[in-house]
Design a protein around this motif. Structure first.
Motif, PDB file in Angstrom:
ATOM      1  N   GLN A  18       0.741  -0.966  -0.100  1.00  0.00           N
ATOM      2  CA  GLN A  18       0.043   0.099  -0.600  1.00  0.00           C
ATOM      3  C   GLN A  18       1.190   1.274   0.170  1.00  0.00           C
ATOM      4  O   GLN A  18       1.837   1.271   0.858  1.00  0.00           O
ATOM      5  CB  GLN A  18      -0.921   0.557   1.373  1.00  0.00           C
ATOM      6  N   PRO A  19       0.448   2.253  -0.331  1.00  0.00           N
ATOM      7  CA  PRO A  19       1.248   3.816  -0.958  1.00  0.00           C
ATOM      8  C   PRO A  19       1.465   4.094   0.956  1.00  0.00           C
ATOM      9  O   PRO A  19       0.850   4.233   1.803  1.00  0.00           O
ATOM     10  CB  PRO A  19       0.483   4.165  -1.639  1.00  0.00           C
ATOM     11  N   LYS A  20       2.963   4.792   1.089  1.00  0.00           N
ATOM     12  CA  LYS A  20       3.203   5.459   2.186  1.00  0.00           C
ATOM     13  C   LYS A  20       3.665   6.438   1.553  1.00  0.00           C
ATOM     14  O   LYS A  20       5.231   7.370   1.172  1.00  0.00           O
ATOM     15  CB  LYS A  20       4.152   4.903   2.635  1.00  0.00           C
ATOM     16  N   HIS A  21       2.707   7.812   1.842  1.00  0.00           N
ATOM     17  CA  HIS A  21       2.979   8.977   1.330  1.00  0.00           C
ATOM     18  C   HIS A  21       4.073   9.710   2.286  1.00  0.00           C
ATOM     19  O   HIS A  21       3.523   9.710   3.363  1.00  0.00           O
ATOM     20  CB  HIS A  21       2.015   9.857   1.408  1.00  0.00           C
ATOM     21  N   PRO A  22       4.626   9.904   1.607  1.00  0.00           N
ATOM     22  CA  PRO A  22       5.580  11.706   2.918  1.00  0.00           C
ATOM     23  C   PRO A  22       5.306  12.352   2.668  1.00  0.00           C
ATOM     24  O   PRO A  22       4.224  12.869   2.252  1.00  0.00           O
ATOM     25  CB  PRO A  22       7.408  11.617   2.215  1.00  0.00           C
ATOM     26  N   SER A  23       5.859  13.203   4.485  1.00  0.00           N
ATOM     27  CA  SER A  23       4.328  14.212   4.720  1.00  0.00           C
ATOM     28  C   SER A  23       4.798  15.101   3.427  1.00  0.00           C
ATOM     29  O   SER A  23       3.666  16.293   3.630  1.00  0.00           O
ATOM     30  CB  SER A  23       5.356  14.665   6.106  1.00  0.00           C
ATOM     31  N   HIS A  24       6.065  15.518   2.622  1.00  0.00           N
ATOM     32  CA  HIS A  24       5.513  16.780   1.196  1.00  0.00           C
ATOM     33  C   HIS A  24       4.696  16.329   0.245  1.00  0.00           C
ATOM     34  O   HIS A  24       4.640  17.011  -0.475  1.00  0.00           O
ATOM     35  CB  HIS A  24       7.358  16.370   1.159  1.00  0.00           C
ATOM     36  N   ARG A  25       4.182  14.571   0.628  1.00  0.00           N
ATOM     37  CA  ARG A  25       3.644  14.537  -0.720  1.00  0.00           C
ATOM     38  C   ARG A  25       1.625  15.242  -1.377  1.00  0.00           C
ATOM     39  O   ARG A  25       1.414  14.506  -0.222  1.00  0.00           O
ATOM     40  CB  ARG A  25       2.825  13.071  -1.385  1.00  0.00           C
ATOM     41  N   PRO A  26       1.484  15.389  -1.734  1.00  0.00           N
ATOM     42  CA  PRO A  26       0.981  16.828  -1.892  1.00  0.00           C
ATOM     43  C   PRO A  26      -0.838  15.386  -2.275  1.00  0.00           C
ATOM     44  O   PRO A  26      -0.629  14.284  -2.588  1.00  0.00           O
ATOM     45  CB  PRO A  26       1.103  18.279  -3.072  1.00  0.00           C
ATOM     46  N   PRO A  27      -1.808  15.844  -2.549  1.00  0.00           N
ATOM     47  CA  PRO A  27      -2.510  15.118  -3.334  1.00  0.00           C
ATOM     48  C   PRO A  27      -2.968  14.569  -4.873  1.00  0.00           C
ATOM     49  O   PRO A  27      -2.709  15.738  -5.293  1.00  0.00           O
ATOM     50  CB  PRO A  27      -4.426  16.172  -2.444  1.00  0.00           C
ATOM     51  N   TYR A  28      -3.426  13.856  -5.530  1.00  0.00           N
ATOM     52  CA  TYR A  28      -3.520  13.873  -6.224  1.00  0.00           C
ATOM     53  C   TYR A  28      -5.098  13.911  -6.953  1.00  0.00           C
ATOM     54  O   TYR A  28      -6.107  12.834  -6.520  1.00  0.00           O
ATOM     55  CB  TYR A  28      -3.055  12.277  -7.166  1.00  0.00           C
ATOM     56  N   VAL A  29      -4.858  14.446  -7.809  1.00  0.00           N
ATOM     57  CA  VAL A  29      -6.534  14.582  -7.685  1.00  0.00           C
ATOM     58  C   VAL A  29      -7.097  14.592  -9.272  1.00  0.00           C
ATOM     59  O   VAL A  29      -6.261  14.487 -10.565  1.00  0.00           O
ATOM     60  CB  VAL A  29      -6.868  16.372  -7.950  1.00  0.00           C
ATOM     61  N   HIS A  30      -7.715  13.308  -9.649  1.00  0.00           N
ATOM     62  CA  HIS A  30      -8.380  13.015 -10.693  1.00  0.00           C
ATOM     63  C   HIS A  30      -8.795  13.455 -11.417  1.00  0.00           C
ATOM     64  O   HIS A  30      -9.646  14.065 -11.211  1.00  0.00           O
ATOM     65  CB  HIS A  30      -8.446  11.369 -10.565  1.00  0.00           C
ATOM     66  N   LEU A  31      -8.471  13.314 -12.627  1.00  0.00           N
ATOM     67  CA  LEU A  31      -9.831  14.392 -13.817  1.00  0.00           C
ATOM     68  C   LEU A  31      -9.628  13.100 -15.318  1.00  0.00           C
ATOM     69  O   LEU A  31      -8.807  12.086 -15.803  1.00  0.00           O
ATOM     70  CB  LEU A  31      -8.819  14.972 -14.538  1.00  0.00           C
TER      71      LEU A  31
END
Length: 397
Positions: A284-297
């Motif tokens: 499962q993904p482990k997002h670092p604290s700096h990772r912003p959201p990914y908005v699907h389009l």
């Protein structure tokens, strides 16, 4: 300031691109998409550099402007092992000098030059000129960096400036790989035409001090990308393992047992989804604290195309798209922010389509093998008594 930036496109000088990929067309269409900063693409091609110089006003610190649209010099280079790299360049003089130094047999023919240099050699070369570099569409099976290498450091030796995800991947997928946790992710369109369903189909929202090369470099260093916007990865044409001839999706294990040959005789290409699973450190993904959201389009033009069962470049679809943008502002606002009841006043069925996109109720057939995924409406849409239709995204590239 927040800047919407698409940093990887191509000019009319790249193979398989529209002759309309000129600054005079790219600039207004970028603004309609909600973009402020756009990569020029093909900045090692001498004729394209001449067009950039003639078609823009130099604002200083690496920024070339056409009206309210700003450009920064970028190029894609195919290096050793057919791995593609994105390079961001400080100014035209440096672009000319680097173009002259680059060993390439086709740089006067194709906007995307080929060179025998590997990633480490390219990094050393462009860093001498204060350029930024990173892998283009990192996971794609033909030309992505992870296609050939199991580690980004095997390719570059040192740490590059960013990682471009590509249309068939997103942040959740890439953050299953531990070594990428410290990198800035970019989502760019790789557009080959100025049609609004191509240009800006993926972009980045970046916190910058101002619109300049220096500020962009600082943003990457300090990881101030605030959001990545991009297609649902299963719409990407290399998301799943599939045959490149009949496009049938194939179980990767069975594909390997059959030596990557389909029952139809075609060649099977490993999908981005499976390739990431091979090199992933986490299930499962482990997002670092700096990772912003990914908005699907999903491109607005494709949604309108489904409603009217007409090609995305037809006058009908483009006319409705233009009406939406004229009334509600840039496409990103229409897709995400504009109230549905306001959209309904212009076109009730398009309003339903956008509602389906927002609520994630549209049906998706995943892409693979070089064919984009397919999107169609759920059964609820048929209540409007419109003909059910399916549209493919193959016209994107």
């Amino acid at each position: 300031m927040l800047v919407n930036a698409d940093l990887h496109i191509h000019s009319c000088f790249s193979m398989a691109t529209s002759k309309d990929m000129l600054i005079e067309n790219i600039a207004p269409k970028s603004l309609e998409k909600g973009l402020k900063l756009v990569g020029t693409g093909d900045a090692f091609h001498p004729k394209w550099l001449d067009i950039i110089r003639q078609s823009t006003e130099y604002k200083g610190d690496g920024i070339y402007s056409r009206g309210d649209c700003d450009f920064v010099l970028t190029t894609e280079v195919e290096g050793k092992h057919k791995v593609h790299h994105v390079i961001i360049i400080p100014d035209l003089d440096i672009a000319h000098e680097l173009s002259a130094k680059l060993v390439s047999s086709n740089k006067f023919i194709d906007g995307r030059p080929k060179t025998p240099l590997g990633g480490a050699e390219l990094l050393e070369l462009v860093r001498e000129y204060d350029c930024m570099i990173g892998p283009a569409h990192s996971f794609t099976p033909w030309t992505g960096m992870y296609k050939y290498y199991d580690s980004i450091y095997d390719c570059y030796d040192k740490r590059p400036d960013f990682v471009e995800l590509g249309l068939s991947a997103d942040t959740d997928m890439a953050d299953c790989i531990k070594e990428l946790s410290d990198f800035v992710f970019l989502s760019n369109s790789d557009a080959h035409s100025p049609w609004p369903h191509r240009l800006g189909r993926e972009f980045n929202q970046i916190e910058m001090d101002d619109v300049s090369f220096s500020s962009l470099k600082k943003a990457f260093k300090h990881k101030t990308v605030k959001a990545n916007y991009g297609m649902l990865p299963n719409l990407g044409k290399y998301h799943m393992t599939a045959c490149t001839k009949c496009y049938k999706l194939v179980d990767p294990i069975i594909a390997k047992e059959n030596k990557m040959i389909c029952s139809c005789g075609g060649r099977i290409k490993k999908g981005v989804d499976y390739r990431i699973s091979e090199i992933a450190d986490f299930s499962q993904p482990k997002h670092p604290s700096h990772r912003p959201p990914y908005v699907h389009l999903m491109p607005l033009g494709e949604l309108i195309s489904m409603v009217y069962d007409k090609g995305v470049t037809t006058k009908t679809v483009q006319g409705i798209w233009q009406k939406m943008v004229d009334n509600f502002g840039p496409e990103i606002d229409v897709l995400i922010k504009t109230p549905l009841d306001e959209i309904e006043k212009i076109d009730s069925d398009v309003s339903l389509a956008i509602q389906g996109f927002r609520e994630k109720t549209l049906n998706i057939t995943p892409g693979g093998g070089g064919k984009y995924g397919e999107i169609s409406f759920s059964e609820d849409f048929n209540k409007t008594e419109k003909k059910e239709s399916v549209t493919t995204l193959d016209s994107f590239f």
